[in-house]
Design a protein around this motif. Structure first.
Motif, PDB file in Angstrom:
ATOM      1  N   THR A 102       0.836  -1.196   0.000  1.00 41.07           N
ATOM      2  CA  THR A 102       0.000   0.000   0.000  1.00 41.07           C
ATOM      3  C   THR A 102       0.874   1.251   0.000  1.00 41.07           C
ATOM      4  OG1 THR A 102      -0.130   0.041   2.423  1.00 41.07           O
ATOM      5  CG2 THR A 102      -1.869  -1.157   1.250  1.00 41.07           C
ATOM      6  N   SER A 103       0.275   2.349  -0.423  1.00 43.76           N
ATOM      7  CA  SER A 103       0.947   3.642  -0.405  1.00 43.76           C
ATOM      8  C   SER A 103      -0.109   4.715  -0.172  1.00 43.76           C
ATOM      9  CB  SER A 103       1.688   3.895  -1.721  1.00 43.76           C
ATOM     10  OG  SER A 103       2.332   5.161  -1.697  1.00 43.76           O
ATOM     11  N   PRO A 104      -0.396   5.038   1.091  1.00 46.36           N
ATOM     12  CA  PRO A 104      -1.485   5.972   1.404  1.00 46.36           C
ATOM     13  C   PRO A 104      -1.380   7.314   0.696  1.00 46.36           C
ATOM     14  CG  PRO A 104      -0.723   4.859   3.389  1.00 46.36           C
ATOM     15  CD  PRO A 104       0.246   4.497   2.301  1.00 46.36           C
ATOM     16  N   SER A 105      -0.178   7.848   0.554  1.00 50.25           N
ATOM     17  CA  SER A 105      -0.035   9.163  -0.066  1.00 50.25           C
ATOM     18  C   SER A 105       0.080   9.092  -1.584  1.00 50.25           C
ATOM     19  CB  SER A 105       1.196   9.882   0.501  1.00 50.25           C
ATOM     20  OG  SER A 105       2.376   9.142   0.239  1.00 50.25           O
ATOM     21  N   ARG A 106       0.368   7.903  -2.112  1.00 50.67           N
ATOM     22  CA  ARG A 106       0.508   7.727  -3.560  1.00 50.67           C
ATOM     23  C   ARG A 106      -0.143   6.404  -3.951  1.00 50.67           C
ATOM     24  NH1 ARG A 106       5.159   9.363  -1.286  1.00 50.67           N
ATOM     25  NH2 ARG A 106       6.085  11.328  -1.970  1.00 50.67           N
ATOM     26  N   PRO A 107      -1.480   6.340  -3.981  1.00 46.42           N
ATOM     27  CA  PRO A 107      -2.182   5.071  -4.232  1.00 46.42           C
ATOM     28  C   PRO A 107      -1.757   4.365  -5.510  1.00 46.42           C
ATOM     29  CG  PRO A 107      -3.710   6.761  -3.479  1.00 46.42           C
ATOM     30  CD  PRO A 107      -2.411   7.449  -3.732  1.00 46.42           C
ATOM     31  N   SER A 108      -1.458   5.109  -6.554  1.00 47.35           N
ATOM     32  CA  SER A 108      -1.085   4.475  -7.817  1.00 47.35           C
ATOM     33  C   SER A 108       0.278   3.801  -7.743  1.00 47.35           C
ATOM     34  CB  SER A 108      -1.086   5.500  -8.950  1.00 47.35           C
ATOM     35  OG  SER A 108      -0.134   6.528  -8.700  1.00 47.35           O
ATOM     36  N   LEU A 109       1.122   4.237  -6.807  1.00 46.33           N
ATOM     37  CA  LEU A 109       2.448   3.655  -6.690  1.00 46.33           C
ATOM     38  C   LEU A 109       2.363   2.185  -6.318  1.00 46.33           C
ATOM     39  CD1 LEU A 109       5.498   5.276  -4.917  1.00 46.33           C
ATOM     40  CD2 LEU A 109       4.943   2.893  -4.534  1.00 46.33           C
ATOM     41  N   ALA A 110       1.448   1.828  -5.428  1.00 43.98           N
ATOM     42  CA  ALA A 110       1.329   0.439  -4.975  1.00 43.98           C
ATOM     43  C   ALA A 110       1.055  -0.502  -6.136  1.00 43.98           C
ATOM     44  CB  ALA A 110       0.236   0.323  -3.921  1.00 43.98           C
ATOM     45  N   ASP A 111       0.335  -0.026  -7.148  1.00 46.47           N
ATOM     46  CA  ASP A 111       0.010  -0.869  -8.291  1.00 46.47           C
ATOM     47  C   ASP A 111       1.236  -1.190  -9.140  1.00 46.47           C
ATOM     48  OD1 ASP A 111      -2.651  -0.806  -7.522  1.00 46.47           O
ATOM     49  OD2 ASP A 111      -3.119   0.937  -8.792  1.00 46.47           O
ATOM     50  N   ARG A 112       2.285  -0.399  -8.996  1.00 45.05           N
ATOM     51  CA  ARG A 112       3.496  -0.613  -9.794  1.00 45.05           C
ATOM     52  C   ARG A 112       4.428  -1.651  -9.179  1.00 45.05           C
ATOM     53  NH1 ARG A 112       6.236   5.066 -10.953  1.00 45.05           N
ATOM     54  NH2 ARG A 112       7.713   3.619 -11.917  1.00 45.05           N
ATOM     55  N   LEU A 113       4.180  -2.017  -7.939  1.00 48.48           N
ATOM     56  CA  LEU A 113       5.078  -2.932  -7.244  1.00 48.48           C
ATOM     57  C   LEU A 113       4.497  -4.336  -7.195  1.00 48.48           C
ATOM     58  CD1 LEU A 113       6.241  -0.674  -4.295  1.00 48.48           C
ATOM     59  CD2 LEU A 113       7.330  -1.047  -6.502  1.00 48.48           C
ATOM     60  N   SER A 114       5.325  -5.291  -7.532  1.00 50.35           N
ATOM     61  CA  SER A 114       4.885  -6.678  -7.564  1.00 50.35           C
ATOM     62  C   SER A 114       4.676  -7.232  -6.159  1.00 50.35           C
ATOM     63  CB  SER A 114       5.931  -7.532  -8.287  1.00 50.35           C
ATOM     64  OG  SER A 114       5.600  -8.902  -8.229  1.00 50.35           O
ATOM     65  N   ARG A 115       3.725  -8.148  -6.027  1.00 52.78           N
ATOM     66  CA  ARG A 115       3.539  -8.870  -4.773  1.00 52.78           C
ATOM     67  C   ARG A 115       4.262 -10.209  -4.797  1.00 52.78           C
ATOM     68  NH1 ARG A 115      -2.662  -8.680  -2.963  1.00 52.78           N
ATOM     69  NH2 ARG A 115      -1.806 -10.282  -1.582  1.00 52.78           N
ATOM     70  N   ASP A 116       4.987 -10.460  -5.848  1.00 50.56           N
ATOM     71  CA  ASP A 116       5.858 -11.636  -5.901  1.00 50.56           C
ATOM     72  C   ASP A 116       7.103 -11.317  -5.075  1.00 50.56           C
ATOM     73  OD1 ASP A 116       7.651 -13.641  -6.486  1.00 50.56           O
ATOM     74  OD2 ASP A 116       7.330 -13.563  -8.651  1.00 50.56           O
ATOM     75  N   PRO A 117       7.385 -12.068  -4.011  1.00 52.32           N
ATOM     76  CA  PRO A 117       8.542 -11.734  -3.170  1.00 52.32           C
ATOM     77  C   PRO A 117       9.870 -11.809  -3.904  1.00 52.32           C
ATOM     78  CG  PRO A 117       7.701 -13.908  -2.618  1.00 52.32           C
ATOM     79  CD  PRO A 117       6.695 -13.278  -3.538  1.00 52.32           C
ATOM     80  N   LEU A 118       9.905 -12.524  -5.020  1.00 50.93           N
ATOM     81  CA  LEU A 118      11.121 -12.599  -5.807  1.00 50.93           C
ATOM     82  C   LEU A 118      11.280 -11.407  -6.736  1.00 50.93           C
ATOM     83  CD1 LEU A 118      10.967 -16.380  -6.816  1.00 50.93           C
ATOM     84  CD2 LEU A 118      11.912 -15.331  -4.751  1.00 50.93           C
ATOM     85  N   ARG A 119      10.273 -10.555  -6.781  1.00 52.76           N
ATOM     86  CA  ARG A 119      10.288  -9.398  -7.670  1.00 52.76           C
ATOM     87  C   ARG A 119       9.971  -8.103  -6.919  1.00 52.76           C
ATOM     88  NH1 ARG A 119       9.936 -10.376 -13.021  1.00 52.76           N
ATOM     89  NH2 ARG A 119       8.706  -8.498 -13.354  1.00 52.76           N
ATOM     90  N   HIS A 143       3.689  -7.165   4.936  1.00 53.91           N
ATOM     91  CA  HIS A 143       2.848  -6.072   4.455  1.00 53.91           C
ATOM     92  C   HIS A 143       3.760  -4.857   4.301  1.00 53.91           C
ATOM     93  CE1 HIS A 143      -1.009  -8.159   5.519  1.00 53.91           C
ATOM     94  NE2 HIS A 143      -0.195  -8.768   6.362  1.00 53.91           N
ATOM     95  N   LEU A 144       3.845  -4.329   3.106  1.00 51.72           N
ATOM     96  CA  LEU A 144       4.714  -3.193   2.808  1.00 51.72           C
ATOM     97  C   LEU A 144       3.891  -1.925   2.625  1.00 51.72           C
ATOM     98  CD1 LEU A 144       7.351  -1.761   1.858  1.00 51.72           C
ATOM     99  CD2 LEU A 144       6.902  -2.716  -0.426  1.00 51.72           C
ATOM    100  N   THR A 145       4.242  -0.895   3.380  1.00 48.87           N
ATOM    101  CA  THR A 145       3.615   0.417   3.219  1.00 48.87           C
ATOM    102  C   THR A 145       4.673   1.393   2.726  1.00 48.87           C
ATOM    103  OG1 THR A 145       2.056  -0.020   5.019  1.00 48.87           O
ATOM    104  CG2 THR A 145       2.336   2.271   4.342  1.00 48.87           C
ATOM    105  N   LYS A 146       4.492   1.888   1.493  1.00 50.81           N
ATOM    106  CA  LYS A 146       5.457   2.784   0.889  1.00 50.81           C
ATOM    107  C   LYS A 146       5.170   4.227   1.264  1.00 50.81           C
ATOM    108  CE  LYS A 146       8.251   2.313  -1.674  1.00 50.81           C
ATOM    109  NZ  LYS A 146       9.734   2.166  -1.427  1.00 50.81           N
ATOM    110  N   GLY A 147       6.158   4.870   1.859  1.00 52.22           N
ATOM    111  CA  GLY A 147       6.050   6.291   2.142  1.00 52.22           C
ATOM    112  C   GLY A 147       6.899   7.119   1.198  1.00 52.22           C
ATOM    113  N   LEU A 148       7.765   6.447   0.429  1.00 55.74           N
ATOM    114  CA  LEU A 148       8.684   7.130  -0.472  1.00 55.74           C
ATOM    115  C   LEU A 148       8.331   6.848  -1.925  1.00 55.74           C
ATOM    116  CD1 LEU A 148      12.074   6.384   1.321  1.00 55.74           C
ATOM    117  CD2 LEU A 148      10.773   8.511   1.386  1.00 55.74           C
ATOM    118  N   PRO A 149       8.480   7.822  -2.799  1.00 56.79           N
ATOM    119  CA  PRO A 149       8.242   7.586  -4.226  1.00 56.79           C
ATOM    120  C   PRO A 149       9.372   6.785  -4.840  1.00 56.79           C
ATOM    121  CG  PRO A 149       9.049   9.810  -3.875  1.00 56.79           C
ATOM    122  CD  PRO A 149       8.842   9.217  -2.512  1.00 56.79           C
ATOM    123  N   LEU A 150       9.118   6.188  -5.992  1.00 58.80           N
ATOM    124  CA  LEU A 150      10.159   5.456  -6.709  1.00 58.80           C
ATOM    125  C   LEU A 150      11.003   6.429  -7.511  1.00 58.80           C
ATOM    126  CD1 LEU A 150       8.066   2.467  -8.130  1.00 58.80           C
ATOM    127  CD2 LEU A 150       9.284   2.616  -5.942  1.00 58.80           C
TER     128      LEU A 150
END
Length: 376
Positions: A102-119, A143-150
């Motif tokens: 998840t990324s509360p401040s950047r919701p679209s960012l979470a969609d760019r990150l894979s849920r495959d632990p190898l990726r 559970h990963l919460t992103k606070g930083l942009p890519l």
């Protein structure tokens, strides 16, 4: 419990060998590398779940390309990433799954990150931590919460990796030595930006860190006096600067005079950190004559942003990591708002880029556990 240390040459499993694509990765053939690991009996968990936070980082610090970095955070701990590691009996023992991103401040960012632990950066670091711990009887979901942009130059991948490694280690009683914890995070970092620890080391250790060598692996934390009120104005434009592109811009050769000048500035920066001299820290950070001149033209408006920061009273300004974030140094936070405003205006006027400013302070703690859930 006896812990035996061993250094060996091994062929890493292919899931630890990657090519960069933000926090996603692809397979490639892996050379033999030297790995330091801690071997113990299969450790028992200390908690059912652990949540850890890891701060943003500023790598290079001007002349310290690939060997100097520091951790920065704000009071609300929003400038960083958070990982919750939980025992998961539904998974095969010794494995890791990513339950959510998840990324509360950047919701679209979470969609760019894979849920495959190898990726995923957090997944790779969690796997490496489990391996270093010797865990065989338990599995972990994170559970990963992103606070930083890519691609911001703020150590986004390092924050994910550091938080994951810290959370997994704490889940099993915080057994890993300092260097092994950094090496677990470095497995993830080398997939994203190459084999250098100037982000992951301060993300885990906090403060300023000098990466002296990799063979043998040697980190030197740089302790600054408590009275040093160092703050950082971080201005991030709406513009991604992929690390691969920014590294490709580096000169293949440098003149001896340039090398000597940059070395002296890096040495001055280290001395100033130890002495608590904010003025020299800022001046040295502004004095990179090798990397910044080749990267600044790739960030629209960067030269004007640096000039605006210095005119507004900043002690120094440079590119944070590979960019595009510009980082200015101030002593105390009183000038932070004005310096940030002037830098944002410069990005808009000279670079035609919208930007946001954050005033942060030196984070002396690094990755830390912020909550735990007891075993039932």
């Amino acid at each position: 419990m006896v812990v035996k240390k061993r250094v060996e040459m091994i062929d890493l499993p292919k899931y630890l060998c990657w090519i960069k694509s933000d926090c996603a990765v692809m397979w490639h053939s892996c050379p033999r590398v030297k790995v330091t690991a801690s071997f113990t009996a299969d450790p028992a968990p200390a908690f059912n779940s652990v949540t850890a936070f890891a701060p943003a980082t500023v790598a290079n610090l001007g002349p310290g390309f690939d060997f100097l970095g520091c951790a920065v955070a704000d009071a609300s701990l929003s400038l960083g990433d958070t990982v919750t590691a939980t025992l998961d009996p539904t998974l095969p023992p010794g494995t890791v799954a990513i339950a959510s991103v998840t990324s509360p401040s950047r919701p679209s960012l979470a969609d760019r990150l894979s849920r495959d632990p190898l990726r995923n950066c957090a997944g790779v670091a969690a796997i490496a931590a489990l391996r270093a711990l010797g865990v065989q009887s338990h599995a972990v979901s994170i559970h990963l919460t992103k606070g930083l942009p890519l691609g911001s130059g703020l150590g986004s991948s390092a924050a994910s990796a550091a938080a994951a490694a810290k959370a997994v280690d704490a889940l099993f009683g915080s057994r890993l030595p300092r260097d092994d914890l950094v090496l677990a995070g470095l497995e993830s970092e080398k997939a994203v930006s190459g084999f250098h620890a100037d982000n992951i080391a301060p993300a885990i250790l906090g403060g300023f860190v000098l990466v002296r060598s990799y063979d043998p692996f040697h980190l030197i934390p740089l302790s600054s006096p408590p009275a040093l009120r160092l703050h950082f104005v971080l201005v991030t434009p709406d513009f991604e600067a992929p690390t691969s592109k920014m590294r490709a811009a580096l000169p293949k050769q440098v003149a001896v005079q340039q090398h000597v000048r940059n070395s002296s500035q890096a040495a001055a920066l280290v001395a100033a950190v130890l002495q608590g001299d904010a003025g020299v820290i800022g001046s040295a950070m502004s004095s990179d004559g090798i990397v910044e001149p080749t990267r600044a033209p790739l960030i629209p408006g960067m030269a004007a942003v640096k000039a605006a920061a210095l005119e507004a009273g900043a002690l120094g300004c440079t590119i944070s990591g590979a960019g595009p974030t510009a980082v200015a140094v101030i002593e105390g936070e009183e000038k932070g708002e004005e310096v940030g405003r002037r830098m944002v205006e410069a990005f808009a006027n000279a670079g035609k880029l919208k930007a946001t400013a954050t005033v942060a302070q030196l984070d002396r703690v690094g990755a830390r556990v912020i909550s735990t859930s007891s075993l039932e």
